[in-house]
Design an enzyme around this catalytic site. Structure first.
Site, PDB file in Angstrom:
ATOM      1  N   LEU A  64       0.792  -1.342  -0.144  1.00 37.78           N
ATOM      2  CA  LEU A  64      -0.664   0.090  -0.118  1.00 37.78           C
ATOM      3  C   LEU A  64       0.085   0.840   0.347  1.00 37.78           C
ATOM      4  O   LEU A  64       1.285   1.711   0.991  1.00 37.78           O
ATOM      5  CB  LEU A  64      -1.222  -0.123   1.098  1.00 37.78           C
ATOM      6  CG  LEU A  64      -1.521   1.123   1.309  1.00 37.78           C
ATOM      7  CD1 LEU A  64      -2.733   1.458   0.156  1.00 37.78           C
ATOM      8  CD2 LEU A  64      -2.434   1.454   2.804  1.00 37.78           C
ATOM      9  N   ALA A  65       0.989   1.720  -1.180  1.00 33.72           N
ATOM     10  CA  ALA A  65       1.998   2.665  -0.912  1.00 33.72           C
ATOM     11  C   ALA A  65       1.167   4.388  -1.144  1.00 33.72           C
ATOM     12  O   ALA A  65       0.455   4.262  -1.664  1.00 33.72           O
ATOM     13  CB  ALA A  65       2.689   2.489  -2.491  1.00 33.72           C
ATOM     14  N   HIS A  66       2.263   4.661  -0.336  1.00 32.24           N
ATOM     15  CA  HIS A  66       1.574   5.831   0.028  1.00 32.24           C
ATOM     16  C   HIS A  66       2.448   6.996   0.640  1.00 32.24           C
ATOM     17  O   HIS A  66       3.515   6.339   0.871  1.00 32.24           O
ATOM     18  CB  HIS A  66       0.478   6.062   1.057  1.00 32.24           C
ATOM     19  CG  HIS A  66       0.758   5.608   2.004  1.00 32.24           C
ATOM     20  ND1 HIS A  66       1.046   4.413   2.635  1.00 32.24           N
ATOM     21  CD2 HIS A  66       1.301   5.612   3.429  1.00 32.24           C
ATOM     22  CE1 HIS A  66       1.878   3.631   3.125  1.00 32.24           C
ATOM     23  NE2 HIS A  66       1.798   4.726   4.382  1.00 32.24           N
ATOM     24  N   SER A  67       2.171   8.543   0.893  1.00 29.78           N
ATOM     25  CA  SER A  67       3.311   9.405   1.404  1.00 29.78           C
ATOM     26  C   SER A  67       2.270  10.168   2.750  1.00 29.78           C
ATOM     27  O   SER A  67       0.588  10.170   2.547  1.00 29.78           O
ATOM     28  CB  SER A  67       4.191   9.764   0.570  1.00 29.78           C
ATOM     29  OG  SER A  67       4.625  11.056   1.307  1.00 29.78           O
TER      30      SER A  67
END
Length: 151
Positions: A64-67
């Site tokens: 779950l790629a996020h920033s």
């Protein structure tokens, strides 16, 4: 459907990624094309993993790629990319990754509904296997978004 957690245009299935950075880039490109983020947000997602490690690999085979919420986020959104060949992100417990979600939020609370509905969907091993093998993005779109409808 106005309660969609992901749009059909934000789904790309069976793509090739060279490494984990490229896999995040693919998920981020969908967010950018969908009008959710600028290109800078994709770089922020990659930088988060470079700085903090593979914490985004949240379950076996799933990232779950996020920033953080940032000016590079235009509106909250979700993307999904499945990989032809799994990629290692450096997670001892959950590598290799076949499913990469991209998540962006305008503030720290805005994405809670998306996450809770996504978790509900991914709570079923059957649904995870369906995403891994599916080749029709319309089918994936319908499956993910029907969670709340109780179908």
């Amino acid at each position: 459907m106005t309660n969609d957690i992901i749009s059909e245009a934000n789904i790309e299935l069976k793509v090739r990624a060279n490494d984990w950075r490229h896999a995040i880039q693919l998920a981020g490109d969908l967010l950018t094309r969908g009008g959710h983020t600028t290109h800078e947000y994709t770089q922020e997602m990659i930088q988060a993993v470079e700085t903090l490690g593979p914490y985004i690999v949240v379950a076996p085979g799933i990232a779950l790629a996020h920033s953080r919420p940032a000016p590079s986020v235009i509106k909250t959104g979700l993307s999904l990319t499945t990989l032809v060949e799994p990629i290692n992100f450096g997670s001892e417990e959950n590598d290799p990754v076949e499913i990469v979600f991209g998540l962006c939020a305008t503030d720290s609370n805005n994405h809670i509904q998306i996450i809770s509905r996504l978790v509900e969907f991914l709570d079923s091993e059957e649904n995870i296997e369906f995403i891994k093998r599916c080749t029709d993005r319309r089918d994936v779109y319908l499956a993910i978004n029907r969670v709340e409808e109780g179908v």
